[in-house]
Design a protein around this motif. Structure first.
Motif, mmCIF file in Angstrom:
data_model
loop_
_atom_site.group_PDB
_atom_site.id
_atom_site.type_symbol
_atom_site.label_atom_id
_atom_site.label_comp_id
_atom_site.label_asym_id
_atom_site.label_seq_id
_atom_site.Cartn_x
_atom_site.Cartn_y
_atom_site.Cartn_z
ATOM 1 N N PRO A 129 76.736 14.341 15.880
ATOM 2 C CA PRO A 129 76.881 15.069 14.613
ATOM 3 C C PRO A 129 75.761 14.770 13.623
ATOM 4 C CG PRO A 129 78.381 13.208 14.680
ATOM 5 C CD PRO A 129 77.765 13.296 16.045
ATOM 6 N N VAL A 130 75.425 15.799 12.855
ATOM 7 C CA VAL A 130 74.332 15.661 11.901
ATOM 8 C C VAL A 130 74.591 16.560 10.695
ATOM 9 C CG1 VAL A 130 72.937 17.464 13.016
ATOM 10 C CG2 VAL A 130 71.809 15.727 11.621
ATOM 11 N N ILE A 131 74.200 16.080 9.526
ATOM 12 C CA ILE A 131 74.203 16.878 8.305
ATOM 13 C C ILE A 131 72.753 17.105 7.902
ATOM 14 C CG2 ILE A 131 74.811 16.943 5.851
ATOM 15 C CD1 ILE A 131 77.184 15.095 6.515
ATOM 16 N N VAL A 132 72.408 18.348 7.600
ATOM 17 C CA VAL A 132 71.064 18.670 7.110
ATOM 18 C C VAL A 132 71.204 19.269 5.715
ATOM 19 C CG1 VAL A 132 68.927 19.937 7.495
ATOM 20 C CG2 VAL A 132 70.255 19.124 9.458
ATOM 21 N N SER A 133 70.606 18.617 4.730
ATOM 22 C CA SER A 133 70.618 19.097 3.359
ATOM 23 C C SER A 133 69.248 19.695 3.045
ATOM 24 C CB SER A 133 70.931 17.945 2.398
ATOM 25 O OG SER A 133 70.922 18.388 1.060
ATOM 26 N N VAL A 134 69.216 21.008 2.854
ATOM 27 C CA VAL A 134 67.963 21.717 2.596
ATOM 28 C C VAL A 134 67.752 21.748 1.080
ATOM 29 C CG1 VAL A 134 66.676 23.857 2.928
ATOM 30 C CG2 VAL A 134 68.304 23.084 4.673
ATOM 31 N N ALA A 135 66.827 20.943 0.614
ATOM 32 C CA ALA A 135 66.609 20.788 -0.824
ATOM 33 C C ALA A 135 65.175 20.335 -1.057
ATOM 34 C CB ALA A 135 67.623 19.797 -1.407
ATOM 35 N N GLY A 136 64.955 19.633 -2.172
ATOM 36 C CA GLY A 136 63.582 19.304 -2.570
ATOM 37 C C GLY A 136 63.200 17.863 -2.374
ATOM 38 N N VAL A 137 63.660 17.236 -1.303
ATOM 39 C CA VAL A 137 63.273 15.851 -1.080
ATOM 40 C C VAL A 137 61.744 15.756 -1.012
ATOM 41 C CG1 VAL A 137 63.330 15.919 1.465
ATOM 42 C CG2 VAL A 137 63.795 13.773 0.263
ATOM 43 N N GLY A 138 61.208 14.723 -1.579
ATOM 44 C CA GLY A 138 59.754 14.605 -1.686
ATOM 45 C C GLY A 138 59.269 14.958 -3.071
ATOM 46 N N VAL A 139 60.040 15.788 -3.784
ATOM 47 C CA VAL A 139 59.743 16.070 -5.183
ATOM 48 C C VAL A 139 60.187 14.858 -5.999
ATOM 49 C CG1 VAL A 139 60.270 17.552 -7.152
ATOM 50 C CG2 VAL A 139 60.063 18.546 -4.865
ATOM 51 N N THR A 140 59.323 14.340 -6.820
ATOM 52 C CA THR A 140 59.660 13.143 -7.596
ATOM 53 C C THR A 140 59.913 13.450 -9.070
ATOM 54 O OG1 THR A 140 57.305 12.674 -7.897
ATOM 55 C CG2 THR A 140 58.418 11.600 -6.043
ATOM 56 N N LYS A 141 59.729 14.692 -9.476
ATOM 57 C CA LYS A 141 60.033 15.070 -10.852
ATOM 58 C C LYS A 141 61.547 15.202 -11.010
ATOM 59 C CE LYS A 141 55.723 17.577 -11.679
ATOM 60 N NZ LYS A 141 55.100 18.890 -12.004
ATOM 61 N N GLY A 142 62.006 15.004 -12.224
ATOM 62 C CA GLY A 142 63.420 15.144 -12.500
ATOM 63 C C GLY A 142 64.163 13.840 -12.299
ATOM 64 N N ALA A 143 65.303 13.714 -12.954
ATOM 65 C CA ALA A 143 66.103 12.501 -12.863
ATOM 66 C C ALA A 143 67.537 12.821 -13.247
ATOM 67 C CB ALA A 143 65.541 11.422 -13.788
#
Length: 277
Positions: A129-143
């Protein structure tokens, strides 16, 4: 080997294309989307494969709706092999859901938290089993706005997207700490892609983004191709982060374990408050 896959945001853009490709490969697909007409369109596009498609209509910005579809999935499936998280939508103005939550935070982050955590028992019964979250990982802006996560002050569409994206990053870190021995978690940033619902934006912004997409965006098929490999050959590590084909170090500040645990605690408190209401 065929698999049973849940796809949030499965009726638009990359989610739709991915769902159709998994059906063509022989998988059983549960596609979650908010628009019934788009669900019917997905089934029509699936053609003879539609018998292996289940469309669940739900507004995932509602925690109650997310819990409902999670229950429906459990009623029809004894095990799941993969959960792929696409659901997200830009909100130019601050919008509160019926539960009093800021819409972007609720849809982009909370729905992923609920689906991941509540479906874990079914995933643990699946094969690799695996979960894949398609988002902006690698983007360091924002908090994370720890003192105001609902952005009641100084709301901005970009700020809301960045905060929810960083929350999604931390979700994967905490999830892998808890469940990574049995369910792998993959963060995947496909980069700028010709995908997504632009209808919430004003006409000028829509036109500009479409023009930029023609010039610089990746085709949907190219962006979703790596996700198939994550499902067919899941990574062996509890947590993996991929930004446009590049493996990222898990030491990134946006993947801080302490912040991940802090956000998980805040999230459980928030969800408990919704239940009490």
């Amino acid at each position: 080997m065929t698999r049973t896959v849940v796809v949030s945001g499965g009726t638009d853009g990359m989610g739709r294309a991915f769902a159709l490709e998994r059906l063509a490969r022989g998988d059983t697909v549960v596609a979650i989307g908010s628009n019934a007409a788009k669900g019917e369109s997905l089934a029509a596009a699936a053609g003879p494969h539609a018998e292996r498609l289940r469309f669940l209509r739900a507004d995932l910005s509602s925690t109650a709706e997310a819990e409902r579809v999670i229950g429906e999935i459990g009623e029809h499936h004894a095990a799941l092999d993969a959960l792929v998280l696409f659901a997200n939508r830009i909100s130019p103005r601050r919008v509160e859901t019926a539960e009093g939550l800021e819409h972007t935070f609720a849809l982009y982050y909370l729905s992923r938290y609920l689906l991941s955590h509540r479906l874990t028992p079914l995933l643990e019964r699946g094969t690799d089993p695996v979960i894949v979250s398609v988002a902006g990982v690698g983007v360091t802006k924002g908090a994370i706005s720890w003192d105001d996560p609902q952005l009641t002050r100084d709301y901005g569409a970009v700020r809301a997207q960045l905060q929810a994206g960083r929350a999604a990053d931390l979700l994967g870190v905490d999830y892998a700490e808890r469940f990574g021995a049995t369910v792998r978690f993959v963060h995947y940033h496909p980069g700028f892609t010709r995908s997504g619902d632009l209808s919430p934006l004003n006409p000028v912004a829509r036109t500009l983004i479409r023009l930029l997409a023609r010039l610089r965006a990746r085709p949907i098929g190219e962006s979703i191709a790596p996700i198939h490999d994550f499902l067919d050959h899941p990574p062996t590590r509890p947590l993996t982060a991929i930004d446009r084909g590049r493996a990222l170090p898990l030491s990134l500040p946006t993947l801080d374990p302490g912040n991940a645990r802090r956000l998980a605690a805040l999230t459980e408190e928030l969800l408990a408050a919704r239940t009490v209401r």
